[in-house]
Design an enzyme around this catalytic site. Structure first.
Site, PDB file in Angstrom:
ATOM      1  CG  ASP A 146      -1.880   1.118   1.288  1.00  0.00           C
ATOM      2  OD1 ASP A 146      -2.067   1.791   0.257  1.00  0.00           O
ATOM      3  OD2 ASP A 146      -2.452   1.348   2.363  1.00  0.00           O
TER       4      ASP A 146
ATOM      5  CG  ASP B 163      -2.733   3.241  -2.721  1.00  0.00           C
ATOM      6  OD1 ASP B 163      -3.805   2.600  -2.793  1.00  0.00           O
ATOM      7  OD2 ASP B 163      -2.303   3.749  -1.679  1.00  0.00           O
ATOM      8  CD  GLU B 164      -5.036  -0.884  -0.607  1.00  0.00           C
ATOM      9  OE1 GLU B 164      -5.543  -2.018  -0.475  1.00  0.00           O
ATOM     10  OE2 GLU B 164      -5.513   0.151  -0.134  1.00  0.00           O
TER      11      GLU B 164
ATOM     12  CB  CYS C  63     -16.901  -3.873  -4.890  1.00  0.00           C
ATOM     13  SG  CYS C  63     -16.709  -2.255  -5.655  1.00  0.00           S
TER      14      CYS C  63
ATOM     15  CB  CYS D   1     -12.266  -2.176  -6.052  1.00  0.00           C
ATOM     16  SG  CYS D   1     -13.185  -2.489  -4.552  1.00  0.00           S
TER      17      CYS D   1
ATOM     18  CG  HIS E 196     -16.657  -0.665  -0.882  1.00  0.00           C
ATOM     19  ND1 HIS E 196     -15.341  -0.884  -0.570  1.00  0.00           N
ATOM     20  CD2 HIS E 196     -16.794  -0.989  -2.188  1.00  0.00           C
ATOM     21  CE1 HIS E 196     -14.702  -1.330  -1.631  1.00  0.00           C
ATOM     22  NE2 HIS E 196     -15.558  -1.408  -2.634  1.00  0.00           N
TER      23      HIS E 196
ATOM     24  CG  HIS F 218     -15.843   2.615  -5.561  1.00  0.00           C
ATOM     25  ND1 HIS F 218     -14.523   2.539  -5.951  1.00  0.00           N
ATOM     26  CD2 HIS F 218     -16.147   1.402  -5.054  1.00  0.00           C
ATOM     27  CE1 HIS F 218     -14.061   1.325  -5.691  1.00  0.00           C
ATOM     28  NE2 HIS F 218     -15.029   0.624  -5.145  1.00  0.00           N
TER      29      HIS F 218
HETATM   30  N1  DCP Z   1      -8.417   8.217  -2.116  1.00  0.00           N
HETATM   31  C1  DCP Z   1      -9.506   8.922  -2.574  1.00  0.00           C
HETATM   32  N2  DCP Z   1     -10.632   9.038  -1.821  1.00  0.00           N
HETATM   33  C2  DCP Z   1     -10.692   8.453  -0.603  1.00  0.00           C
HETATM   34  C3  DCP Z   1      -9.596   7.723  -0.112  1.00  0.00           C
HETATM   35  C4  DCP Z   1      -8.451   7.629  -0.896  1.00  0.00           C
HETATM   36  O1  DCP Z   1      -9.437   9.452  -3.676  1.00  0.00           O
HETATM   37  N3  DCP Z   1     -11.793   8.571   0.120  1.00  0.00           N
HETATM   38  C5  DCP Z   1      -7.228   8.154  -2.975  1.00  0.00           C
HETATM   39  C6  DCP Z   1      -6.176   9.121  -2.499  1.00  0.00           C
HETATM   40  C7  DCP Z   1      -5.147   8.274  -1.829  1.00  0.00           C
HETATM   41  C8  DCP Z   1      -5.282   6.963  -2.568  1.00  0.00           C
HETATM   42  O2  DCP Z   1      -6.655   6.868  -2.956  1.00  0.00           O
HETATM   43  O3  DCP Z   1      -3.845   8.828  -1.952  1.00  0.00           O
HETATM   44  C9  DCP Z   1      -4.931   5.778  -1.721  1.00  0.00           C
HETATM   45  O4  DCP Z   1      -5.792   5.742  -0.607  1.00  0.00           O
HETATM   46  P1  DCP Z   1      -5.294   5.253   0.799  1.00  0.00           P
HETATM   47  O5  DCP Z   1      -6.484   5.004   1.645  1.00  0.00           O
HETATM   48  O6  DCP Z   1      -4.318   4.136   0.624  1.00  0.00           O
HETATM   49  O7  DCP Z   1      -4.578   6.511   1.446  1.00  0.00           O
HETATM   50  P2  DCP Z   1      -3.161   7.110   1.173  1.00  0.00           P
HETATM   51  O8  DCP Z   1      -2.332   6.281   0.256  1.00  0.00           O
HETATM   52  O9  DCP Z   1      -3.314   8.526   0.753  1.00  0.00           O
HETATM   53  O10 DCP Z   1      -2.527   7.129   2.620  1.00  0.00           O
HETATM   54  P3  DCP Z   1      -1.960   5.906   3.483  1.00  0.00           P
HETATM   55  O11 DCP Z   1      -0.528   6.230   3.709  1.00  0.00           O
HETATM   56  O12 DCP Z   1      -2.761   5.964   4.741  1.00  0.00           O
HETATM   57  O13 DCP Z   1      -2.180   4.645   2.727  1.00  0.00           O
HETATM   58 CA    CA Z   2      -4.689   2.156  -0.231  1.00  0.00          CA
HETATM   59 CA    CA Z   3      -2.077   4.080   0.490  1.00  0.00          CA
END
Ligand code: DCP
Ligand code: CA
Ligand code: CA
Length: 673
Positions: free
Chosen positions: A115, A206-207, A593, A596, A611, A615
């Protein structure tokens, strides 16, 4: 997060949301949760009386071995049969269930979950190093996509409206999202994943989940070494950091990747004791699929806070919840999760839905239905698919969601045929004020390959079809597939405190944002208001939990063995790239879902809503990202340097987005506090 003044954050949010429609809906939801808790408590109190029907349901599904054991035990228990008869049975059933699940434990695989850290924010900082160390929000006044760790200290969070972020952190700097950039970096990470597991499963930009069993054996490296190496390769390729978790299954691996975040890793050895010790103190909320409501129910009714307590309360879980939900909870208690790489299978259904300003004008509603049918027919014909089950989804003006389904005698895919059934379904519901309508066709047959390849997935359909015939009905059977007319949803609620607006629209809910089609940004290759396919060709299925067990038969509709279709490696979710369809959200097979691949059983409505909100937030952010005249003041908006990434495709701009979707934020925030 440590150092956050939670009380202050909650107060600010409360003050800024008070009086809004959102707020009212939150209160309504709270009241419903309270009712659920009370209902379950009452059920619990009655347990020793007679819950034969539940017992019989569980009984009938038990494995033979468990059955024998139960019978043997019952014989021993004969003298005690009278008042505690059922509770003895239930305890026995629970015990057998645990044994049965335990027997399915697979410790032969090593799963790694990665992640990226503060992904969008980290990319922006990489592109513009002057942002380093500043409290940074990626997003707009309407919605924050993510925040840098510096900003998080103030309580600024993903899915929070930007103007609340500003109140919490006066020095907050904003950067508009640039999804092409994120896709670019995401692609770089995937090239690295490929080296460790060619069948890796990406669940978002990112995952990803990687099965590193083979690479560790082939190269004679430890799992720690593999994780360290992979993370440093990602850093080398992208300049970004990520966190990793390693465990015997995906469910636990995901929990592990959060433990040493940011830029860290946590390895849970592949042995039973390590896993059970790990889950013994793990809060249930950490598990994907257990959200606020489930957490409250389990805690307030049964006093369950940790995963292990699921096992201690196993008998109650079996007695109070459906068999499939109880299975899920007990698996969580045992630390079991998906271990097999999801398989490539067939498309399950096609659908389209449309949100509009609430209206009870029948002719307008039928007109919209007409459009939906046309879009659905178009897409089905393009894919050479025909189907036999048509579902109409409705969201009323008061946010109640209803679905009505009908099975047809023949496979259909023409607009005219679809309309015959769709109109009947809609007509039966009117008069009604609606803000959303959707059509979904399932039980598909591929006309290119019209042999009975999908037949085995249709057993449920045929069962219902047979029933229809038994009743002597010629036309379609109309079924309420939602398991009840209405359940409340917070997905599309209203906010009345939007700060900016020249007053072009009288309603401030974000449906009007969708309604005003000229406001919709339509990326190249996309249609703004067209049918979506449940699963785009790049969407496979992932099993975070139990690998697609059927849960909660009360609310589930079509269940089949098929899942979804995708090409190439397992890229599950790609919100920002090549889909030619807008990202509408649906639950395939009633638990996967469509966007995803995340699995969430029916009965977890609030969690599903959360969830969906995620999205929805992403979709809105994408649309807002191209709004060049957005409401951010210039001084807050960080200067964007010339892009160094090959992402210069010019985006079309839309008109200013004027309405704030904040629904998702509150749940998320509560979770993080
Ligand atoms: N994202 C988004 N809307 C959300 C949550 C996340 O658009 N409600 C997007 C922005 C984040 C990316 O998805 O950068 C990845 O989400 P993560 O929950 O993994 O959060 P981050 O990567 O930003 O932070 P962390 O270090 O906690 O993983
Ligand atoms: Ca993530
Ligand atoms: Ca992340």
């Amino acid at each position: 997060m440590e150092g956050v003044d939670k009380e202050k954050v909650q107060k600010v949010i409360y003050e800024m949301s008070k009086g809004s429609k959102y707020f009212e809906n939150e209160q309504r939801k709270e009241a419903i949760t309270k009712q659920k808790v009370e209902h379950l408590r009452a059920q619990r109190a009655k347990l020793t009386d007679n819950d034969i029907s539940h017992f019989q349901k569980v009984w009938s599904k038990m494995f033979y071995a468990g059955l024998c054991l139960l019978v043997a035990n019952l014989l021993i228990c004969v003298p005690y049969l009278s008042p505690n008869f059922c509770s003895i049975l239930i305890f026995q059933v629970a015990e057998n269930k645990i044994l049965e699940l335990e027997a399915s434990r697979d410790l032969s695989k090593i799963w790694l979950h990665t992640d990226m850290d503060a992904f969008y924010a980290a990319v922006e900082i990489l592109e513009n190093p002057s942002l380093k160390g500043k409290p940074l929000a990626v997003g707009s006044m309407s919605m924050i996509a993510t925040a840098s760790y510096e900003a998080r200290k103030f309580g600024v969070r993903a899915a929070m409206p930007g103007f609340i972020g500003c109140r919490l952190c006066p020095d907050l700097v904003f950067v508009r999202p640039n999804f092409e950039r994120y896709s670019y970096y995401s692609e770089l990470t995937r090239k690295v994943f490929q080296r460790y597991d060619p069948n890796f499963v990406a669940t978002s930009l990112d995952e990803a989940y990687l099965n590193i069993t083979k690479v560790c054996i082939d190269r004679g490296i430890t799992v720690e070494e593999a994780a360290t190496e992979l993370r440093s390769a990602i850093h080398q390729e992208t300049g970004l950091t990520c966190s990793a978790g390693v465990a015997p299954n995906r469910m636990i691996a995901k929990v592990c990747s959060d433990i040493n975040k940011p830029n860290g890793q946590f390895v849970l050895p592949n042995d039973r004791e390590a896993v059970t010790t790990f889950v013994s103190t793990l809060p249930i909320r950490k598990i994907g699929g257990i959200g606020k409501v489930t957490e409250q129910l389990l805690h307030q009714v049964l006093g369950i806070s940790t995963c292990q307590e699921m096992l201690q309360k196993a008998a109650f879980l079996c007695a109070l919840f459906s068999e499939s939900s109880a299975d899920f909870f007990l698996s969580v208690g045992l630390g079991l999760g998906g271990t097999d790489t999801p398989e490539h299978t067939q498309r399950k259904s096609m659908s389209c839905e449309r949100t509009f300003r609430a209206t009870d004008d029948c002719s307008l509603l039928f007109e919209k239905l007409d459009n939906l049918a046309e879009n659905l027919a178009d897409d089905m014909q393009k894919e050479c698919l025909k189907g036999r089950t048509l579902t109409l989804k409705l969201k009323t003006a008061s946010f109640e969601v209803r679905t009505r389904a009908t099975t047809t005698q023949n496979y259909i895919n023409s607009k005219e045929d679809i309309l015959i059934y769709a109109r009947k379904l809609l007509k039966a519901e009117l008069p009604l004020s609606l803000r959303l309508m959707g059509l979904r066709m399932s039980h598909l047959r591929d006309e290119k390959d019209s042999s009975a390849q999908t037949q085995k997935t249709l057993d449920i359909f045929f069962r219902s079809y047979d029933n229809t015939n038994d009743n002597g009905a010629n036309g379609p059977s109309i079924t309420n597939t939602s398991g009840g007319d209405n359940y409340y949803t917070n997905a599309l609620t209203e906010v009345n405190y939007v700060e900016h607006d020249a007053g072009t629209v009288d309603s401030t809910d974000h449906q009007s944002f969708f309604l005003l089609e000229e406001n919709l940004f339509v990326p190249e290759g996309r249609n703004s208001d067209r049918c979506s396919i449940d699963v785009s060709s790049s969407n496979p299925c992932i099993c975070d939990g139990l690998g697609g067990k059927e849960l909660d038969e009360d609310t589930s509709s079509s269940k089949g063995t098929d899942t979804v279709k995708f090409d190439g490696h397992l890229t599950i979710y790609n919100a920002t790239t090549s889909s030619s369809k807008p990202d509408q959200h649906l639950w395939i097979d009633d638990y996967i879902c469509s966007l995803c691949g995340f699995e969430l059983p029916p009965g977890f409505e609030e969690e599903r809503q959360e969830h969906s909100d995620f999205h929805l937030a992403e979709k809105l952010q994408q649309e807002e990202a191209v709004d060049s005249t957005g409401p951010l003041s210039k001084d807050r908006l960080a200067e964007r340097p010339c892009s160094t990434t090959p992402t210069s495709k010019k985006l079309k701009s839309s008109k200013e987005v004027k309405h704030i979707p904040i629904d998702a934020f509150f749940d998320k925030l509560n979770k993080n506090l």
